[in-house]
Scaffold this motif. Structure first.
Motif, PDB file in Angstrom:
ATOM      1  N   ALA A 133       0.843  -1.195   0.000  1.00  0.00           N
ATOM      2  CA  ALA A 133       0.000   0.000   0.000  1.00  0.00           C
ATOM      3  C   ALA A 133       0.878   1.244   0.000  1.00  0.00           C
ATOM      4  CB  ALA A 133      -0.904  -0.001   1.227  1.00  0.00           C
ATOM      5  N   ASP A 145      -3.464   5.022  -1.271  1.00  0.00           N
ATOM      6  CA  ASP A 145      -4.360   3.868  -1.082  1.00  0.00           C
ATOM      7  C   ASP A 145      -5.109   3.910   0.245  1.00  0.00           C
ATOM      8  OD1 ASP A 145      -3.431   2.620  -3.476  1.00  0.00           O
ATOM      9  OD2 ASP A 145      -1.716   1.793  -2.364  1.00  0.00           O
ATOM     10  N   ALA A 171      -9.077   4.218   0.290  1.00  0.00           N
ATOM     11  CA  ALA A 171      -9.748   3.048  -0.291  1.00  0.00           C
ATOM     12  C   ALA A 171      -9.572   1.817   0.596  1.00  0.00           C
ATOM     13  CB  ALA A 171      -9.215   2.781  -1.698  1.00  0.00           C
ATOM     14  N   ALA A 172      -8.380   1.661   1.199  1.00  0.00           N
ATOM     15  CA  ALA A 172      -8.150   0.527   2.103  1.00  0.00           C
ATOM     16  C   ALA A 172      -9.061   0.633   3.319  1.00  0.00           C
ATOM     17  CB  ALA A 172      -6.680   0.474   2.522  1.00  0.00           C
ATOM     18  N   TRP A 197      -0.592  -4.047   2.824  1.00  0.00           N
ATOM     19  CA  TRP A 197      -0.730  -4.571   1.468  1.00  0.00           C
ATOM     20  C   TRP A 197      -2.166  -4.369   1.009  1.00  0.00           C
ATOM     21  CZ3 TRP A 197       3.272  -7.037  -1.225  1.00  0.00           C
ATOM     22  CH2 TRP A 197       4.437  -7.250  -0.480  1.00  0.00           C
ATOM     23  N   VAL A 198      -2.340  -4.180  -0.285  1.00  0.00           N
ATOM     24  CA  VAL A 198      -3.676  -4.096  -0.852  1.00  0.00           C
ATOM     25  C   VAL A 198      -3.815  -5.109  -1.981  1.00  0.00           C
ATOM     26  CG1 VAL A 198      -4.119  -1.689  -0.222  1.00  0.00           C
ATOM     27  CG2 VAL A 198      -3.016  -2.205  -2.421  1.00  0.00           C
ATOM     28  N   GLU A 215      -5.624  -5.245  -5.500  1.00  0.00           N
ATOM     29  CA  GLU A 215      -6.143  -4.265  -6.452  1.00  0.00           C
ATOM     30  C   GLU A 215      -6.556  -4.971  -7.730  1.00  0.00           C
ATOM     31  OE1 GLU A 215      -4.547   0.007  -7.759  1.00  0.00           O
ATOM     32  OE2 GLU A 215      -3.268  -1.621  -8.481  1.00  0.00           O
ATOM     33  N   ARG A 248      -9.015   0.871 -11.752  1.00  0.00           N
ATOM     34  CA  ARG A 248      -8.432  -0.018 -10.749  1.00  0.00           C
ATOM     35  C   ARG A 248      -9.171   0.226  -9.442  1.00  0.00           C
ATOM     36  NH1 ARG A 248      -3.449  -2.273 -12.029  1.00  0.00           N
ATOM     37  NH2 ARG A 248      -2.690  -1.629 -14.052  1.00  0.00           N
ATOM     38  N   GLU A 249      -9.343  -0.843  -8.675  1.00  0.00           N
ATOM     39  CA  GLU A 249     -10.089  -0.724  -7.421  1.00  0.00           C
ATOM     40  C   GLU A 249      -9.410  -1.561  -6.348  1.00  0.00           C
ATOM     41  OE1 GLU A 249     -14.577  -1.674  -5.677  1.00  0.00           O
ATOM     42  OE2 GLU A 249     -14.016  -2.400  -7.663  1.00  0.00           O
ATOM     43  N   ILE A 250      -9.300  -1.001  -5.138  1.00  0.00           N
ATOM     44  CA  ILE A 250      -8.790  -1.744  -3.993  1.00  0.00           C
ATOM     45  C   ILE A 250      -9.928  -2.614  -3.477  1.00  0.00           C
ATOM     46  CG2 ILE A 250      -7.834  -1.572  -1.651  1.00  0.00           C
ATOM     47  CD1 ILE A 250      -5.942  -0.423  -3.778  1.00  0.00           C
ATOM     48  N   VAL A 264      -7.383  -5.654   1.924  1.00  0.00           N
ATOM     49  CA  VAL A 264      -6.283  -5.044   2.667  1.00  0.00           C
ATOM     50  C   VAL A 264      -5.772  -6.050   3.697  1.00  0.00           C
ATOM     51  CG1 VAL A 264      -7.850  -3.935   4.324  1.00  0.00           C
ATOM     52  CG2 VAL A 264      -5.555  -3.020   4.001  1.00  0.00           C
TER      53      VAL A 264
END
Length: 157
Positions: free
Chosen positions: A13, A17, A20-21, A60-61, A63, A70-72, A75
């Protein structure tokens, strides 16, 4: 870093991010733990991800890797040998993202891991047990902010 069988990539991440996370965390927590009272507001959770989790933890994500949007969708946060967070967007559960995160956590902490989950979260118990974690301690919840009975799991190689 970790492309898999789906359209999802796992990567570290970065500051952009964090929002979104946090949103994945909020949606997943609400879906998985509707009976657990959160002691923090949504804004406090977002601030925590922005100010602490992403800059100071191994975050970390997951994605989506589609073109353009792009989308998270997941997590994971490691703090030494503590797997402190693992949340997947509710509409992406059951697609192997959590499995990939656990494999990555074991790679990053090959000497072993531990984690806490709430006793009411039986799907999480089954998930972690399937990955070799063993329940080693049950508490009445006095040690967590939610005051919710929890269980500590450990994995040793």
């Amino acid at each position: 870093m970790n492309a898999g069988p789906s359209d999802v990539t796992l990567r570290r991440a970065t500051a952009p991010d964090a929002a979104a996370a946090a949103d994945v965390w909020l949606r997943s927590f609400a879906a998985a733990l509707p009976s657990v009272v959160r002691p923090r507001s949504d804004d406090e959770v977002r601030d925590y991800f922005r100010d602490v989790v992403v800059p100071f933890r191994e975050s970390w994500v997951a994605e989506t890797a589609g073109p353009g949007d792009r989308e998270i969708v997941g997590v994971m946060v490691l703090d030494g040998d503590l797997l402190s967070q693992l949340y997947i967007a509710p509409d992406r559960r059951g697609q192997g993202i959590g499995d990939r995160f656990v494999a990555l956590a074991k790679e990053r902490s090959p000497q072993g891991l531990y984690l806490w989950t709430f006793q009411v979260n039986e799907p999480a118990h089954r998930f972690y047990e399937r990955h070799g974690f063993v329940a080693v301690e049950y508490t009445d919840g006095r040690g967590n902010e939610e005051q919710e009975p929890d269980v500590r799991y450990a994995w040793r190689p």
